[in-house]
Scaffold this motif. Structure first.
Motif, PDB file in Angstrom:
ATOM      1  N   ALA A   1       0.945  -1.042   0.067  1.00  0.00           N
ATOM      2  CA  ALA A   1       0.002  -0.007   0.097  1.00  0.00           C
ATOM      3  C   ALA A   1       0.760   1.299   0.010  1.00  0.00           C
ATOM      4  O   ALA A   1       2.082   1.035   0.430  1.00  0.00           O
TER       5      ALA A   1
ATOM      6  N   PRO B   1       1.371   4.497   1.858  1.00  0.00           N
ATOM      7  CA  PRO B   1       1.131   5.429   2.967  1.00  0.00           C
ATOM      8  C   PRO B   1       1.486   6.941   2.661  1.00  0.00           C
ATOM      9  O   PRO B   1       2.285   7.041   1.831  1.00  0.00           O
TER      10      PRO B   1
ATOM     11  N   THR C   1      -7.658   5.139   9.601  1.00  0.00           N
ATOM     12  CA  THR C   1      -6.895   5.449   8.425  1.00  0.00           C
ATOM     13  C   THR C   1      -5.175   5.540   8.696  1.00  0.00           C
ATOM     14  O   THR C   1      -4.844   5.752   9.692  1.00  0.00           O
ATOM     15  N   TRP C   2      -4.618   5.299   7.580  1.00  0.00           N
ATOM     16  CA  TRP C   2      -2.989   5.332   7.884  1.00  0.00           C
ATOM     17  C   TRP C   2      -2.614   6.733   8.164  1.00  0.00           C
ATOM     18  O   TRP C   2      -1.988   6.651   9.247  1.00  0.00           O
TER      19      TRP C   2
ATOM     20  N   ALA D   1      -1.759  -1.765   5.916  1.00  0.00           N
ATOM     21  CA  ALA D   1      -1.910  -0.315   5.888  1.00  0.00           C
ATOM     22  C   ALA D   1      -0.442   0.442   5.790  1.00  0.00           C
ATOM     23  O   ALA D   1      -0.298   1.308   4.913  1.00  0.00           O
TER      24      ALA D   1
ATOM     25  N   GLY E   1      -6.418   0.955   0.598  1.00  0.00           N
ATOM     26  CA  GLY E   1      -5.271   1.460   1.550  1.00  0.00           C
ATOM     27  C   GLY E   1      -4.646   0.320   2.328  1.00  0.00           C
ATOM     28  O   GLY E   1      -3.608   0.484   2.878  1.00  0.00           O
ATOM     29  N   HIS E   2      -5.207  -0.915   1.725  1.00  0.00           N
ATOM     30  CA  HIS E   2      -4.570  -2.065   2.496  1.00  0.00           C
ATOM     31  C   HIS E   2      -3.969  -3.083   1.398  1.00  0.00           C
ATOM     32  O   HIS E   2      -4.782  -3.259   0.560  1.00  0.00           O
TER      33      HIS E   2
END
Ligand code: CP
Length: 352
Positions: free
Chosen positions: A5, A7, A27-28, A194, A225-226
Motif C-alpha cells: 500500500a 502510506p 486510516t493510515w 496499511a 489502502g490495504h
C-alpha cells in the motif's frame, strides 16, 4: 508477493474517533498521528519526572474480565503519567462474581464517574456493546479472538524504531503461531497492510482457519489502502529473508481438541529456534506480544537473544497508550462547547 500500500504522511490529520475498538476504522494518516504522538510521549518518559498534566482530573477506569499483566499495567501507568485519576476494577473481586451483567457493570462505573473505560473481555465484540451504553470513551484492551488494537500499534511503533528509515513498505514481516485464536494477529493485519509491509501469516493449517479466505478477499485490492497478505504453513518460506519475525502464543486456554497433535509436535514443526530464525535477514528482529510459552512457540535463547525486541514492545506499550488516552480525551474535550483548543493545549503540553 505483496502489493505494498502507499502510506501518505497526513501531517495535518485530526483525531476524530470517540472509541478505539479495532484498527479497521483507523486510516493510515491517523495511525501516523498515533505514531507521532507516541514519539512525543516517549520524550516525556525520558524525562526525570515522567508526568504531565494533560489529563489532569480525567477519570480512567480499567475493567478486565481476562487476565493481563502488560496491557493493564501499561494503561494504568500511562493514565497516571498524564495525571488522570485511575480506578482499577478486577472482575474477580467485583459484583461480576455475583452475576452482575456487563451492561450493569458499565452503567455502574459510569455512575461512579468513569470517563474513559479500558476493557478486556473474553467475548469478541463486547467493547462494541460497551460503546453503545457508555457515554465516554471505550478503549479495547483485547476482546476474544477479535482485536487487540493497542498491541498492534505498539508492535508497529517498535518495528518502525528498528527497521532502517522507519518505513515498513516492502519489508517482510512473518507472524508465526496460533493465528486462529489471535486478536493480536487480526489487528496487526489491519495496521501492517496499511503500512505497506509484506505480511506473512504462518502456522499449521488448523490454526490458520479462515485466513486464506480473508487474504483472498483482499488480494484484488478489495480494501482501499490495504495491501494483500500471504498465508502459509511453510515456516521456512515465511521466515526466509524476513525483516521481522513475530511469534504468537499457543493459546491453550482457547484451544479445542484436535487442532494440534501435541505441543511437542508443534514445537518440532513451528518453534522459532536458532535454525529457523537464521533464515531471516541478518539484522532481522524477533518479536512476541507475550506472555510466551518458552520452549513451545519460541526457544528461550531466541527470546533473550540480541535480535529480540520483546521488552522494547512492552515498554513502548506505555507510550502508545499514553498517546491514545491523550488523543481520545483531547478529541472529546475539543467537541465540548467552551473547550475548543483543549486538544491543542494538551498537545503543546505533551510536546513541551
Ligand atoms: N500482550 C498482552 O496483551 O499481554 P497481557 O495479556 O499481559 O496484557
Amino acid at each position: 508477493m505483496t502489493a505494498a500500500a502507499a502510506p501518505t504522511t497526513g501531517s495535518s490529520v485530526a483525531w476524530n474517533h470517540r472509541h478505539l475498538i479495532d484498527l479497521d476504522v483507523v486510516t493510515w494518516p491517523e495511525i501516523e498521528l498515533i505514531m507521532r504522538t507516541t514519539e512525543q510521549m516517549k520524550g516525556i518518559l525520558a524525562r526525570p519526572i515522567r508526568k504531565v498534566p494533560a489529563l489532569n482530573g480525567r477519570r480512567v477506569t480499567t475493567l478486565f474480565y481476562e487476565a493481563s499483566t502488560r496491557t493493564r499495567v501499561s494503561f494504568e501507568t500511562a493514565a497516571r503519567n498524564l495525571s488522570a485519576d485511575v480506578v482499577s476494577v478486577s472482575t474477580a473481586t467485583s459484583s461480576v462474581t455475583k452475576g452482575e451483567s456487563l451492561v450493569d457493570t458499565i452503567r455502574t462505573l459510569e455512575a461512579l464517574g468513569a470517563e474513559i473505560l479500558v476493557m478486556r473481555h473474553s467475548v469478541s465484540g463486547a467493547p462494541y456493546l460497551a460503546a453503545e451504553i457508555f457515554s465516554g470513551h471505550v478503549l479495547n484492551g483485547g476482546d476474544g479472538w477479535h482485536a487487540h488494537p493497542t498491541q498492534a500499534l505498539l508492535d508497529l511503533f517498535t518495528m518502525r524504531e528498528h527497521v532502517p528509515g522507519g518505513d515498513l513498505r516492502g519489508r517482510k514481516v512473518a507472524i508465526v503461531g496460533d493465528i486462529l485464536h489471535s486478536r493480536v494477529a487480526r489487528s496487526n493485519i489491519w495496521s501492517l497492510t496499511a503500512a505497506g509491509a509484506d505480511l506473512w501469516l504462518c502456522g499449521p493449517a488448523t490454526l490458520l482457519r479462515g485466513m486464506d479466505r480473508w487474504a483472498g478477499a483482499w488480494a484484488g485490492g478489495a480494501i482501499p489502502g490495504h495491501g494483500r497478505f500471504n498465508v502459509t504453513s511453510d515456516i521456512n518460506a515465511a521466515v526466509k529473508d524476513a525483516d521481522v519475525v513475530m511469534g504468537l502464543r499457543i493459546q491453550r486456554e482457547r484451544m479445542q481438541g484436535g487442532l494440534l497433535p501435541s505441543l511437542r509436535e508443534y514445537a518440532a514443526m513451528y518453534q522459532l529456534n536458532a535454525e529457523r530464525v537464521s533464515l531471516a535477514k541478518p539484522d532481522a528482529i524477533v518479536m512476541h506480544p507475550v506472555p510466551m510459552n518458552e520452549g513451545v512457540e519460541i526457544a528461550p535463547d531466541i527470546a533473550t537473544s540480541g535480535r529480540s525486541v520483546i521488552l522494547d514492545q512492552v515498554s513502548n506499550g506505555v507510550a502508545v497508550r499514553m498517546a491514545l488516552l491523550y488523543l481520545l480525551a483531547g478529541a472529546h474535550e475539543a467537541a465540548q462547547p467552551g473547550h475548543e483548543g483543549a486538544h491543542e493545549a494538551a498537545h503543546a503540553e505533551a510536546a513541551r
